[in-house]
Scaffold this active site. Structure first.
Site, PDB file in Angstrom:
ATOM      1  N   SER A   3       0.810  -1.210   0.000  1.00  0.00           N
ATOM      2  CA  SER A   3       0.000   0.000   0.000  1.00  0.00           C
ATOM      3  C   SER A   3       0.848   1.269   0.000  1.00  0.00           C
ATOM      4  CB  SER A   3      -0.934   0.016   1.214  1.00  0.00           C
ATOM      5  OG  SER A   3      -1.923  -0.967   1.118  1.00  0.00           O
ATOM      6  N   GLN A   4       0.245   2.321  -0.502  1.00  0.00           N
ATOM      7  CA  GLN A   4       0.812   3.661  -0.466  1.00  0.00           C
ATOM      8  C   GLN A   4       1.180   4.023   0.978  1.00  0.00           C
ATOM      9  OE1 GLN A   4      -2.192   6.419  -1.604  1.00  0.00           O
ATOM     10  NE2 GLN A   4      -0.924   8.244  -1.351  1.00  0.00           N
TER      11      GLN A   4
END
Length: 223
Positions: free
Chosen positions: A69-70
């Site tokens: 994930s970011q």
């Protein structure tokens, strides 16, 4: 890895928190969370061929159709979960192990489930190699949670589900929080926080539109 990309990642997280505060209600993240993200060697959690992208503020493919994930989303979901030093956390969707590692710095114990065997095995090896003795992981379908270690102070789901899995709510401790993206795969989903009161009642809050890979397993039909 130089400090410049890492420091830029931290600045990006701070700026995105500022820009989304009217949606999330969070203007800045807990310093403990930022310190954990700063401490972690994020480059160890992405494939070698994409390590040059490790600190960019976006998701990165890790194989098998999955992503890490970011960084901003990792920080946000961790903040929404509110892990304490004595918390026991369940994660559904180990992936590369990065979110589990962030939580392991902040909580007493993390249990993590990954449905893809190859990712589960590589994450377990990586977490052990990096010294995260307080993460216990296994391969399996996380829709049913991990009842043997319940109840949990917090549960985090790192893939989009079409609905909130009832087993996860049952395994959440009174006073605990469940952070989960809800929506159909291929579309924008809604990141939600569900809190269980001391009487067992569930309250729900929508936080932000997000885009996650789908949760897979025995959850394809509504409960």
């Amino acid at each position: 890895m130089t400090e410049r990309p890492r420091e830029q990642m931290l600045r990006d997280i701070v700026e995105e928190a500022r820009l989304t505060r009217h949606l999330t209600g969070i203007a800045a993240f807990d310093p403990r969370i930022m310190a954990a993200i700063k401490r972690l060697p994020r480059e160890e959690f992405v494939p070698e061929e994409t390590r040059f992208l490790a600190f960019r503020d976006g998701p990165i493919p890790i194989g098998h159709g999955q992503t890490i994930s970011q960084p901003f989303i990792v920080a946000l979901m961790t903040q929404l979960l509110e892990p304490a030093a004595d918390s026991v956390i369940l994660e559904v969707g180990t992936g590369s192990g990065y979110q589990a590692a962030v939580l392991a710095i902040l909580a007493r114990q993390v249990y993590s489930i990954e449905i893809i065997p190859a990712l589960s095995a590589s994450a377990a090896e990586r977490l052990a190699r990096l010294g995260f003795a307080n993460v216990t992981s296994r391969q399996g379908d996380g829709y049913g949670g991990w009842p043997e270690h319940a109840p949990y102070d917090g549960i985090i789901v790192t893939a989009a589900a079409p609905h909130v899995p009832p087993p996860l709510l049952r395994q959440l401790k009174a006073g605990g929080r469940l952070v989960i993206p809800i929506g159909e795969s291929g579309w924008t989903q809604t990141l939600k926080v569900l809190a269980k009161g001391q009487d067992g009642a569930i309250s729900e809050r929508e936080v932000l539109d997000v885009a996650f890979v789908p949760l897979t397993g025995d959850h394809v039909t509504p409960p």
